[in-house]
Design a protein around this motif. Structure first.
Motif, PDB file in Angstrom:
ATOM      1  N   ALA A   1     -17.606  -9.454   3.262  1.00 48.23           N
ATOM      2  CA  ALA A   1     -17.819 -10.270   4.456  1.00 48.23           C
ATOM      3  C   ALA A   1     -17.820  -9.406   5.714  1.00 48.23           C
ATOM      4  CB  ALA A   1     -16.737 -11.341   4.544  1.00 48.23           C
ATOM      5  N   ALA A   2     -16.896  -8.450   5.786  1.00 48.33           N
ATOM      6  CA  ALA A   2     -16.824  -7.595   6.974  1.00 48.33           C
ATOM      7  C   ALA A   2     -18.079  -6.753   7.131  1.00 48.33           C
ATOM      8  CB  ALA A   2     -15.592  -6.696   6.882  1.00 48.33           C
ATOM      9  N   ARG A   3     -18.581  -6.192   6.023  1.00 44.95           N
ATOM     10  CA  ARG A   3     -19.766  -5.341   6.097  1.00 44.95           C
ATOM     11  C   ARG A   3     -21.015  -6.113   6.495  1.00 44.95           C
ATOM     12  NH1 ARG A   3     -16.256  -2.483   3.520  1.00 44.95           N
ATOM     13  NH2 ARG A   3     -16.527  -0.281   3.013  1.00 44.95           N
ATOM     14  N   LEU A   4     -21.054  -7.393   6.179  1.00 43.20           N
ATOM     15  CA  LEU A   4     -22.257  -8.185   6.415  1.00 43.20           C
ATOM     16  C   LEU A   4     -22.127  -9.135   7.596  1.00 43.20           C
ATOM     17  CD1 LEU A   4     -22.995  -8.895   2.668  1.00 43.20           C
ATOM     18  CD2 LEU A   4     -24.460  -7.585   4.213  1.00 43.20           C
ATOM     19  N   GLY A   5     -20.981  -9.133   8.265  1.00 40.23           N
ATOM     20  CA  GLY A   5     -20.813 -10.008   9.411  1.00 40.23           C
ATOM     21  C   GLY A   5     -20.736 -11.476   9.040  1.00 40.23           C
ATOM     22  N   ILE A   6     -20.126 -11.770   7.886  1.00 39.74           N
ATOM     23  CA  ILE A   6     -19.974 -13.141   7.417  1.00 39.74           C
ATOM     24  C   ILE A   6     -18.543 -13.589   7.705  1.00 39.74           C
ATOM     25  CG2 ILE A   6     -20.049 -14.671   5.405  1.00 39.74           C
ATOM     26  CD1 ILE A   6     -22.769 -13.509   5.993  1.00 39.74           C
ATOM     27  N   PRO A   7     -18.338 -14.653   8.480  1.00 40.65           N
ATOM     28  CA  PRO A   7     -16.959 -15.122   8.682  1.00 40.65           C
ATOM     29  C   PRO A   7     -16.388 -15.703   7.392  1.00 40.65           C
ATOM     30  CG  PRO A   7     -18.523 -16.647   9.680  1.00 40.65           C
ATOM     31  CD  PRO A   7     -19.319 -15.463   9.220  1.00 40.65           C
ATOM     32  N   ARG A   8     -15.133 -15.370   7.100  1.00 39.38           N
ATOM     33  CA  ARG A   8     -14.449 -15.987   5.959  1.00 39.38           C
ATOM     34  C   ARG A   8     -13.764 -17.263   6.431  1.00 39.38           C
ATOM     35  NH1 ARG A   8     -10.114 -12.147   4.183  1.00 39.38           N
ATOM     36  NH2 ARG A   8     -10.176 -11.620   6.399  1.00 39.38           N
ATOM     37  N   GLU A   9     -13.846 -18.293   5.640  1.00 39.94           N
ATOM     38  CA  GLU A   9     -13.226 -19.555   6.014  1.00 39.94           C
ATOM     39  C   GLU A   9     -11.803 -19.580   5.458  1.00 39.94           C
ATOM     40  OE1 GLU A   9     -14.553 -24.194   6.470  1.00 39.94           O
ATOM     41  OE2 GLU A   9     -15.994 -22.567   6.335  1.00 39.94           O
ATOM     42  N   LEU A  10     -10.819 -19.485   6.347  1.00 37.74           N
ATOM     43  CA  LEU A  10      -9.423 -19.365   5.939  1.00 37.74           C
ATOM     44  C   LEU A  10      -8.711 -20.710   5.825  1.00 37.74           C
ATOM     45  CD1 LEU A  10      -8.322 -16.202   7.958  1.00 37.74           C
ATOM     46  CD2 LEU A  10      -9.355 -16.362   5.689  1.00 37.74           C
ATOM     47  N   GLY A  11      -9.420 -21.798   6.083  1.00 36.52           N
ATOM     48  CA  GLY A  11      -8.809 -23.113   5.923  1.00 36.52           C
ATOM     49  C   GLY A  11      -9.861 -24.171   5.699  1.00 36.52           C
ATOM     50  N   PRO A  12     -10.672 -24.048   4.636  1.00 39.37           N
ATOM     51  CA  PRO A  12     -11.782 -24.996   4.455  1.00 39.37           C
ATOM     52  C   PRO A  12     -11.297 -26.431   4.283  1.00 39.37           C
ATOM     53  CG  PRO A  12     -11.994 -23.111   2.959  1.00 39.37           C
ATOM     54  CD  PRO A  12     -10.631 -23.037   3.578  1.00 39.37           C
ATOM     55  N   TYR A  13     -12.073 -27.332   4.804  1.00 39.17           N
ATOM     56  CA  TYR A  13     -11.802 -28.763   4.621  1.00 39.17           C
ATOM     57  C   TYR A  13     -11.748 -29.105   3.134  1.00 39.17           C
ATOM     58  CZ  TYR A  13     -13.855 -33.445   3.878  1.00 39.17           C
ATOM     59  OH  TYR A  13     -14.158 -34.685   3.408  1.00 39.17           O
ATOM     60  N   ASP A  14     -12.624 -28.503   2.325  1.00 38.28           N
ATOM     61  CA  ASP A  14     -12.669 -28.811   0.892  1.00 38.28           C
ATOM     62  C   ASP A  14     -11.352 -28.482   0.191  1.00 38.28           C
ATOM     63  OD1 ASP A  14     -15.284 -29.102   1.647  1.00 38.28           O
ATOM     64  OD2 ASP A  14     -16.139 -27.961  -0.002  1.00 38.28           O
ATOM     65  N   THR A  15     -10.642 -27.474   0.669  1.00 36.99           N
ATOM     66  CA  THR A  15      -9.479 -26.952  -0.059  1.00 36.99           C
ATOM     67  C   THR A  15      -8.170 -27.213   0.675  1.00 36.99           C
ATOM     68  OG1 THR A  15      -9.538 -24.757   0.991  1.00 36.99           O
ATOM     69  CG2 THR A  15     -10.978 -25.093  -0.912  1.00 36.99           C
ATOM     70  N   LEU A  16      -8.157 -28.212   1.543  1.00 35.62           N
ATOM     71  CA  LEU A  16      -7.017 -28.428   2.432  1.00 35.62           C
ATOM     72  C   LEU A  16      -5.705 -28.558   1.665  1.00 35.62           C
ATOM     73  CD1 LEU A  16      -6.453 -28.717   5.464  1.00 35.62           C
ATOM     74  CD2 LEU A  16      -6.747 -31.190   5.197  1.00 35.62           C
ATOM     75  N   TYR A  17      -5.752 -29.179   0.476  1.00 28.34           N
ATOM     76  CA  TYR A  17      -4.535 -29.413  -0.294  1.00 28.34           C
ATOM     77  C   TYR A  17      -4.447 -28.518  -1.530  1.00 28.34           C
ATOM     78  CZ  TYR A  17      -4.590 -33.599   2.622  1.00 28.34           C
ATOM     79  OH  TYR A  17      -4.622 -34.458   3.681  1.00 28.34           O
ATOM     80  N   TRP A  18      -5.289 -27.499  -1.613  1.00 30.34           N
ATOM     81  CA  TRP A  18      -5.336 -26.658  -2.807  1.00 30.34           C
ATOM     82  C   TRP A  18      -4.530 -25.382  -2.601  1.00 30.34           C
ATOM     83  CZ3 TRP A  18     -11.211 -26.630  -4.503  1.00 30.34           C
ATOM     84  CH2 TRP A  18     -11.618 -27.953  -4.734  1.00 30.34           C
ATOM     85  N   PRO A  19      -3.990 -24.799  -3.679  1.00 25.70           N
ATOM     86  CA  PRO A  19      -3.257 -23.531  -3.550  1.00 25.70           C
ATOM     87  C   PRO A  19      -4.175 -22.396  -3.099  1.00 25.70           C
ATOM     88  CG  PRO A  19      -2.829 -24.594  -5.674  1.00 25.70           C
ATOM     89  CD  PRO A  19      -3.978 -25.319  -5.063  1.00 25.70           C
ATOM     90  N   GLU A  20      -3.632 -21.536  -2.267  1.00 22.84           N
ATOM     91  CA  GLU A  20      -4.369 -20.351  -1.820  1.00 22.84           C
ATOM     92  C   GLU A  20      -4.003 -19.176  -2.715  1.00 22.84           C
ATOM     93  OE1 GLU A  20      -4.016 -17.428   1.930  1.00 22.84           O
ATOM     94  OE2 GLU A  20      -4.627 -19.467   2.476  1.00 22.84           O
ATOM     95  N   LEU A  21      -5.030 -18.505  -3.258  1.00 20.17           N
ATOM     96  CA  LEU A  21      -4.832 -17.326  -4.108  1.00 20.17           C
ATOM     97  C   LEU A  21      -4.934 -16.033  -3.310  1.00 20.17           C
ATOM     98  CD1 LEU A  21      -6.947 -18.496  -7.188  1.00 20.17           C
ATOM     99  CD2 LEU A  21      -4.464 -18.575  -6.922  1.00 20.17           C
ATOM    100  N   GLY A  22      -5.418 -16.137  -2.096  1.00 23.74           N
ATOM    101  CA  GLY A  22      -5.615 -15.006  -1.206  1.00 23.74           C
ATOM    102  C   GLY A  22      -6.480 -15.499  -0.069  1.00 23.74           C
ATOM    103  N   PRO A  23      -6.623 -14.741   1.012  1.00 19.89           N
ATOM    104  CA  PRO A  23      -7.451 -15.199   2.124  1.00 19.89           C
ATOM    105  C   PRO A  23      -8.863 -15.559   1.672  1.00 19.89           C
ATOM    106  CG  PRO A  23      -6.201 -13.254   2.748  1.00 19.89           C
ATOM    107  CD  PRO A  23      -6.004 -13.428   1.272  1.00 19.89           C
ATOM    108  N   ALA A  24      -9.271 -16.801   1.929  1.00 18.59           N
ATOM    109  CA  ALA A  24     -10.608 -17.327   1.602  1.00 18.59           C
ATOM    110  C   ALA A  24     -10.851 -17.477   0.102  1.00 18.59           C
ATOM    111  CB  ALA A  24     -11.714 -16.478   2.234  1.00 18.59           C
TER     112      ALA A  24
END
Length: 451
Positions: free
Chosen positions: A192-215
């Motif tokens: 994402a950093a190399r291509l200028g793509i923002p990572r979504e760190l709190g997507p609406y789809d995953t609001l209640y799902w466990p986080e395995l790592g950023p994005a």
């Protein structure tokens, strides 16, 4: 084959895949694995002859065309690097488009130029019950031929990895997994950093799902629920979990079309409750506007499948909006049996704002098509629809800072994430966890991807 600078149509996907097979007949095959409701072939492009199967599914959502371009790019990369097939004892099975009928309905905007207003005015995505990845009544009750074809393919291949390729219209990139793949979050961050793509760190789809790592998020096991919960949480039975019995790792790879920098701001918000009130009140106001316009329009709509096809997602969106607004509103008591909101970051709040506006824009765009498709406006709603579409798109652009990401960069990002998931899942399911033991690196033959 020249790089794709725009999204391919259904016919272009088939033609490009056939051309690839003609040029590489020993390593590639193209076969029909099913037929859509409208009679369009579902094509599977296979690369390599290894014993371990990887399945990549493009086009599960009709308005998310990036996956078609990605599977063509993946085919070229696998052919160029024998370590990705011969060296890994792997066959890549690339389903060109799971919902070709839906994709055809989006072809009015696929060729560009890409603008938010044009996209939402021509946007199409079928109602929840006609989206082929979902199994709301279980695999035994499936009626969609596209879904039956995918289930049969999963049962035939028993893949060690399945990737479902999705596109975020406005926001950032993220990945959802049925099993953890340690190391994937770091690879997503680098790509994402190399291509200028923002990572979504709190997507609406995953609001209640466990986080395995950023994005990167863990998809919960399916559970029975009502239709509104299924639409908003996507935790019903699905083709993501159907091959779980074979030990399959499923990765849902989301690549954004218009990027928003705020979705990767993990800092605590300055005033969470004020933002939540604004987002929830805005969603209620927008819903009232759309319900009023629909009430004026509905009596004038002709009977038949075309109007019903556009009304189904409209009714889905308007069904979930009031409940979402209440869930997000800090002044509304949490009803018994629902989830309280988790602790939110600035990224979460940005994603909720985008999600609420998305529901309004999609609904307005479909209503716009109901009017313009009829060729006249007996209810007199078109001028107001035009104003709201322009106002809400301006808010995405000026208020959220949404900026177009060129198709080639979307494809490059999604391809890299799939290749990373392939390598990590291959190691994991082979029992080889020591870094480098597999003997190949997905970035070695792609200069842009060297870490």
């Amino acid at each position: 084959m020249p790089p794709l600078l725009r999204y391919p149509t259904v016919d272009e996907l088939g033609a490009r895949a056939a051309s690839l097979v003609a040029r590489h007949p020993r390593q590639t095959r193209l076969r029909r694995v099913g037929t859509s409701r409208a009679g369009t072939p579902l094509w599977l492009l296979s690369v390599g002859h290894g014993g371990r199967q990887a399945l990549v599914v493009a086009g599960p959502h009709a308005n998310e065309p990036v996956g078609g371009a990605t599977v063509l790019r993946l085919a070229e990369r696998v052919l160029a690097d024998p370590r990705l097939h011969e060296g890994a004892d792997a066959t890549w099975n690339l389903l060109l488009c799971l919902d070709p009928d839906g994709l055809r309905r989006n072809e009015g905007w696929l060729r560009g130029p890409y603008a938010l207003g044009d996209y939402f005015r021509r946007f199409f995505r079928p109602g929840f019950l006609e989206q082929p990845e979902w199994l709301p009544d279980g695999a035994e009750a499936v009626t969609l031929p596209e879904t039956r074809a995918l289930l049969a393919l999963q049962d035939e291949l028993r893949p060690f990895l399945q990737c479902s390729l999705h596109g975020v219209d406005v926001g950032g990139g993220f990945v959802e997994l049925t099993h953890d793949l340690p190391g994937l979050a770091q690879r997503v961050a680098r790509s994402a950093a190399r291509l200028g793509i923002p990572r979504e760190l709190g997507p609406y789809d995953t609001l209640y799902w466990p986080e395995l790592g950023p994005a990167v998020y863990r998809i919960p096991r399916p559970r029975r629920g009502d239709l509104a919960a299924a639409i908003t949480e996507a935790a019903v039975e699905s083709t993501w979990f159907h091959p779980h019995r074979y030990g399959t790792v499923t990765a849902v790879v989301e690549a954004p079309m218009w990027g928003v920098a705020a979705v990767e701001d993990g800092a605590p918000p300055a005033d969470e409750e004020t933002v939540l009130r604004r987002v929830s009140h805005t969603l209620r106001d927008d819903t009232r506007v759309l319900e009023r316009l629909l009430a004026r329009l509905r009596p004038h709509l002709p009977a038949g499948s075309e109007a019903a096809r556009l009304l189904a997602p409209v009714d889905d969106y308007l069904l979930v909006c009031p409940g979402l607004a209440d869930t997000w509103d800090p002044d509304v008591p949490d009803p018994v049996g629902t989830h309280p909101l988790p602790r939110l970051s600035t990224a979460h709040l940005a994603a909720l704002r985008i999600a609420g506006r998305r529901l309004a824009l999609r609904t307005a765009g479909l209503l716009h098509q109901l009017v313009t498709g009829a060729g006249h406006d007996p209810a007199g709603v078109l001028p107001e629809l035009e104003r709201w579409l322009d106002t809400w798109c301006d808010d995405y652009r000026d208020g959220c800072g949404a900026r177009w990401i060129p198709v080639a960069r979307q494809v490059e990002y999604q391809s890299r994430v799939v290749l990373s998931a392939f390598e990590l899942a291959h190691r994991h399911t082979s029992g080889r966890s020591r870094s480098g033991e597999s003997g190949w690196n997905t970035g070695a033959t792609v200069p842009m991807h060297r870490e």
